[in-house]
Design an enzyme around this catalytic site. Structure first.
Site, mmCIF file in Angstrom:
data_model
loop_
_atom_site.group_PDB
_atom_site.id
_atom_site.type_symbol
_atom_site.label_atom_id
_atom_site.label_comp_id
_atom_site.label_asym_id
_atom_site.label_seq_id
_atom_site.Cartn_x
_atom_site.Cartn_y
_atom_site.Cartn_z
ATOM 1 N N SER A 13 4.973 -2.432 -6.886
ATOM 2 C CA SER A 13 4.124 -1.812 -5.862
ATOM 3 C C SER A 13 3.049 -2.791 -5.378
ATOM 4 O O SER A 13 2.666 -2.760 -4.203
ATOM 5 C CB SER A 13 3.492 -0.506 -6.360
ATOM 6 O OG SER A 13 2.534 -0.751 -7.362
ATOM 7 N N ASN A 14 2.604 -3.676 -6.246
ATOM 8 C CA ASN A 14 1.626 -4.685 -5.796
ATOM 9 C C ASN A 14 2.278 -5.752 -4.918
ATOM 10 O O ASN A 14 1.681 -6.208 -3.951
ATOM 11 C CB ASN A 14 0.919 -5.323 -6.997
ATOM 12 C CG ASN A 14 -0.168 -4.418 -7.537
ATOM 13 O OD1 ASN A 14 -1.239 -4.321 -6.950
ATOM 14 N ND2 ASN A 14 0.114 -3.725 -8.619
ATOM 15 N N MET A 87 4.783 -9.479 -16.766
ATOM 16 C CA MET A 87 4.336 -9.104 -18.109
ATOM 17 C C MET A 87 4.691 -10.167 -19.145
ATOM 18 O O MET A 87 5.316 -9.885 -20.167
ATOM 19 C CB MET A 87 4.929 -7.740 -18.494
ATOM 20 C CG MET A 87 4.589 -6.643 -17.504
ATOM 21 S SD MET A 87 2.819 -6.486 -17.143
ATOM 22 C CE MET A 87 2.302 -5.551 -18.580
ATOM 23 N N ASN A 104 -3.878 -13.556 -11.058
ATOM 24 C CA ASN A 104 -3.297 -12.361 -11.668
ATOM 25 C C ASN A 104 -4.118 -11.129 -11.310
ATOM 26 O O ASN A 104 -5.325 -11.229 -11.064
ATOM 27 C CB ASN A 104 -3.284 -12.527 -13.194
ATOM 28 C CG ASN A 104 -2.639 -11.355 -13.918
ATOM 29 O OD1 ASN A 104 -1.586 -10.864 -13.509
ATOM 30 N ND2 ASN A 104 -3.265 -10.894 -14.981
ATOM 31 N N HIS A 106 -5.027 -7.328 -12.938
ATOM 32 C CA HIS A 106 -4.948 -6.620 -14.220
ATOM 33 C C HIS A 106 -5.653 -5.263 -14.089
ATOM 34 O O HIS A 106 -6.759 -5.192 -13.550
ATOM 35 C CB HIS A 106 -5.608 -7.469 -15.323
ATOM 36 C CG HIS A 106 -5.493 -6.841 -16.670
ATOM 37 N ND1 HIS A 106 -4.335 -6.910 -17.435
ATOM 38 C CD2 HIS A 106 -6.365 -6.088 -17.383
ATOM 39 C CE1 HIS A 106 -4.520 -6.240 -18.560
ATOM 40 N NE2 HIS A 106 -5.747 -5.738 -18.550
HETATM 41 C C1 GAR Z 1 -0.052 -3.272 -12.197
HETATM 42 O O1 GAR Z 1 -0.870 -2.168 -12.495
HETATM 43 C C2 GAR Z 1 -0.669 -4.552 -12.705
HETATM 44 O O2 GAR Z 1 -2.066 -4.552 -12.620
HETATM 45 C C3 GAR Z 1 -0.202 -4.577 -14.128
HETATM 46 O O3 GAR Z 1 1.128 -4.149 -14.062
HETATM 47 C C4 GAR Z 1 1.261 -3.187 -13.013
HETATM 48 C C5 GAR Z 1 2.468 -3.530 -12.186
HETATM 49 O O4 GAR Z 1 2.760 -2.507 -11.261
HETATM 50 N N1 GAR Z 1 -0.337 -5.881 -14.696
HETATM 51 C C6 GAR Z 1 -0.664 -6.115 -15.972
HETATM 52 O O5 GAR Z 1 -0.852 -5.236 -16.788
HETATM 53 C C7 GAR Z 1 -0.795 -7.585 -16.342
HETATM 54 N N2 GAR Z 1 -1.354 -7.749 -17.654
HETATM 55 P P1 GAR Z 1 3.698 -2.781 -10.017
HETATM 56 O O6 GAR Z 1 5.004 -3.364 -10.558
HETATM 57 O O7 GAR Z 1 3.911 -1.438 -9.399
HETATM 58 O O8 GAR Z 1 2.990 -3.741 -9.098
#
Ligand code: GAR
Length: 193
Positions: A13-14, A87, A104, A106
């Site tokens: 989603s990001n 991750m 990044n 977080h």
């Molecule tokens: C996001 O919330 C991001 O901040 C987190 O993983 C999610 C990915 O969501 N990242 C971490 O925890 C990094 N340590 P997405 O696949 O929907 O973008």
């Protein structure tokens, strides 16, 4: 425009928020994914972004994996890397090759709740405020210099899912905003000194 790669392991989603943001000074030329079958791969296809899928376990070492990544990134002329739910800890090889050019996002107010499941950690801890951090990557786990943070409230009676949705809304606005600001202020040359 700056040639960029996004790294993601999940639903993306990001990644989608970055792709849909208007007027960003980047061209996302590559998506790197370390999870075959991850939802982000469909999104890459939808946006016409080349995806490279890696299985880190099939390499003899982290260094071997990252050397292959670096070759791929250099081949695509990538200058900046945006981790979007990647991750995996970035090792010294990749860090050295893209020093000061790996960012990044977080889902907590670092240094609180680093590592995995930051939203669940904050929820379990019962905090009334958590948030989102965008930071440079260094050799630690979620420890690099902070670029931007935004708090997100946790209200009494919230489910973890509600907190997650509130955090993700902020992420999707904050990440493109930070990228825009960062690359406006900082030329490629500045960052590679
Ligand atoms: C996001 O919330 C991001 O901040 C987190 O993983 C999610 C990915 O969501 N990242 C971490 O925890 C990094 N340590 P997405 O696949 O929907 O973008």
């Amino acid at each position: 425009k700056v040639r960029a790669a996004a790294f993601a392991s999940g639903t993306g989603s990001n990644f989608q928020a970055i792709m849909e943001a208007e007027g960003l000074p980047i061209e996302v030329v590559l998506l790197v994914c370390d999870k075959p079958g991850a939802g982000v791969l469909e999104k890459a296809e939808r946006f016409g972004v080349n995806a490279s899928v890696f299985e880190p376990k099939s390499y003899e070492s982290k260094s071997a994996y990252e050397q292959e990544l670096i070759a791929e990134l250099n081949g695509a002329g990538v200058e900046w890397i945006f981790l979007a739910g990647y991750m995996r800890i970035v090792g010294p090889d990749l860090l050295g090759a893209f020093e000061g050019r790996i960012i990044n996002i977080h889902p907590s107010l670092l240094p609180a709740f680093p590592g995995k499941d930051a939203i669940g950690q904050a929820y379990q801890a019962g905090v009334d405020t958590t948030g989102v951090t965008v930071h440079f990557i260094d050799e630690g786990i979620d420890t690099g210099p902070i670029i931007a943070q935004e708090p997100v409230a946790v209200f009494p009676g919230d489910t973890e899912q509600q907190v997650k949705e509130r955090i993700q809304q902020v992420e999707h606005r904050l990440y493109p905003q930070v990228i825009r600001q960062l690359l406006k202020e900082t030329t490629y040359e500045d960052k590679t000194k």
